[in-house]
Design a protein around this motif. Structure first.
Motif, short mmCIF file in Angstrom:
data_model
loop_
_atom_site.label_atom_id
_atom_site.label_comp_id
_atom_site.label_asym_id
_atom_site.label_seq_id
_atom_site.Cartn_x
_atom_site.Cartn_y
_atom_site.Cartn_z
N ARG A 1 -26.07 -82.35 57.33
CA ARG A 1 -26.12 -80.98 56.83
C ARG A 1 -26.51 -80.96 55.36
NH1 ARG A 1 -23.35 -76.71 59.60
NH2 ARG A 1 -22.54 -77.43 61.58
N ALA A 2 -27.12 -79.84 54.98
CA ALA A 2 -27.39 -79.59 53.56
C ALA A 2 -26.04 -79.32 52.89
CB ALA A 2 -28.32 -78.39 53.41
N ARG A 3 -26.00 -79.44 51.59
CA ARG A 3 -24.76 -79.10 50.88
C ARG A 3 -24.39 -77.65 51.15
NH1 ARG A 3 -26.95 -82.26 46.06
NH2 ARG A 3 -25.88 -84.25 46.29
N LYS A 4 -23.13 -77.32 51.01
CA LYS A 4 -22.64 -75.98 51.33
C LYS A 4 -23.36 -74.88 50.57
CE LYS A 4 -18.13 -77.27 52.94
NZ LYS A 4 -16.72 -77.00 53.00
N ASN A 5 -23.83 -75.18 49.36
CA ASN A 5 -24.51 -74.16 48.56
C ASN A 5 -26.04 -74.24 48.67
OD1 ASN A 5 -24.76 -76.55 47.17
ND2 ASN A 5 -24.41 -75.65 45.16
N GLN B 1 -29.83 -71.17 56.59
CA GLN B 1 -28.45 -70.80 56.29
C GLN B 1 -27.89 -71.82 55.31
OE1 GLN B 1 -26.75 -71.43 60.33
NE2 GLN B 1 -25.24 -72.75 59.32
N LYS B 2 -26.97 -71.38 54.48
CA LYS B 2 -26.31 -72.31 53.56
C LYS B 2 -25.50 -73.31 54.35
CE LYS B 2 -26.28 -69.61 49.42
NZ LYS B 2 -25.56 -69.14 48.26
N GLY B 3 -25.67 -74.58 54.00
CA GLY B 3 -24.94 -75.65 54.67
C GLY B 3 -25.48 -75.97 56.05
N GLY B 4 -26.67 -75.47 56.38
CA GLY B 4 -27.28 -75.73 57.68
C GLY B 4 -27.76 -77.17 57.80
N TYR B 5 -28.45 -77.45 58.89
CA TYR B 5 -28.97 -78.80 59.10
C TYR B 5 -30.05 -79.15 58.08
CZ TYR B 5 -26.70 -79.35 63.68
OH TYR B 5 -25.80 -79.49 64.70
N SER B 6 -30.06 -80.39 57.68
CA SER B 6 -31.06 -80.91 56.75
C SER B 6 -32.47 -80.68 57.30
CB SER B 6 -30.83 -82.41 56.54
OG SER B 6 -31.98 -83.04 56.04
N THR B 7 -33.28 -79.98 56.53
CA THR B 7 -34.63 -79.66 57.00
C THR B 7 -35.46 -80.92 57.22
OG1 THR B 7 -35.39 -79.31 54.73
CG2 THR B 7 -34.64 -77.37 55.94
N ALA B 8 -35.31 -81.91 56.36
CA ALA B 8 -36.09 -83.14 56.49
C ALA B 8 -35.76 -83.86 57.80
CB ALA B 8 -35.84 -84.06 55.30
#
Length: 184
Positions: free
Chosen positions: A7-11, A55-62
């Motif tokens: 996941r991406a960071r929460k922010n 979305q914030k904290g969603g799955y890493s786009t890469a």
């Protein structure tokens, strides 16, 4: 519960996790031949054109994008096998050659005139950057110059007022990917 992807960071923004999970279930059913009546048709081109909300904290786009590329490759390989079984390899390759010729003809146009331009008030792709990349693609088609499918998928152009119309450039890049997948 383990996540399918980091996941991406929460922010920070990432792909909407529910949309990604739903899409992966659809892809799994489509690939396994267990489609439901309400499932939309899925093929390599649709996978390439798939987009998710952010979305914030969603799955890493890469990570998701890399998985989508592998999924597209798998679907394209299967599509080629099916087409070869139904029509023979020569028909499949003939279609790829036709597409390659159409793309080559577009890329053979003079620099600065390969694609329609946006108005001076609108943004499009940077003409010089697109033309430089188009020259690489021309060498790929004409001389077998090495360029990877990931290079085409990942190319990014900066914006420019009065630049090339993005939709036309994107369609040609999609066609290049189709040809590359067909001749693998």
């Amino acid at each position: 519960m383990d996540a399918t992807f980091p996941r991406a960071r929460k922010n920070q923004l990432g792909y909407n996790t529910a949309e990604v999970e739903d899409f992966l279930q659809l892809a799994r059913r489509a690939y396994d031949g267990r489609v439901r009546a309400d499932d939309r048709e899925l093929n390599s081109e649709r996978i390439r054109l798939t987009a998710f909300s952010m979305q914030k904290g969603g799955y890493s786009t890469a990570h998701v994008d890399a998985a989508l590329e592998r999924l597209e490759d798998a679907f394209a390989a299967r599509e080629r096998q099916v087409a070869a079984r139904l029509h023979g390899d020569e028909v499949w390759l003939s279609e790829a050659r036709t597409t390659a010729q159409v793309v080559s003809n577009r890329l053979a146009r003079p620099e600065g005139q390969r694609f329609d331009r946006t108005s001076i008030l609108s943004l499009g792709y940077n003409v010089r950057e697109v033309d430089r990349f188009a020259d690489k693609l021309t060498r790929y088609f004409r001389d077998g110059w090495p360029i990877g499918i990931d290079d085409v998928r990942a190319v990014v152009f900066t914006a420019q007022r009065g630049g090339y119309r993005e939709s036309q450039v994107d369609l040609v890049l999609d066609a290049v990917v189709d040809v590359m997948l067909a001749v693998r």
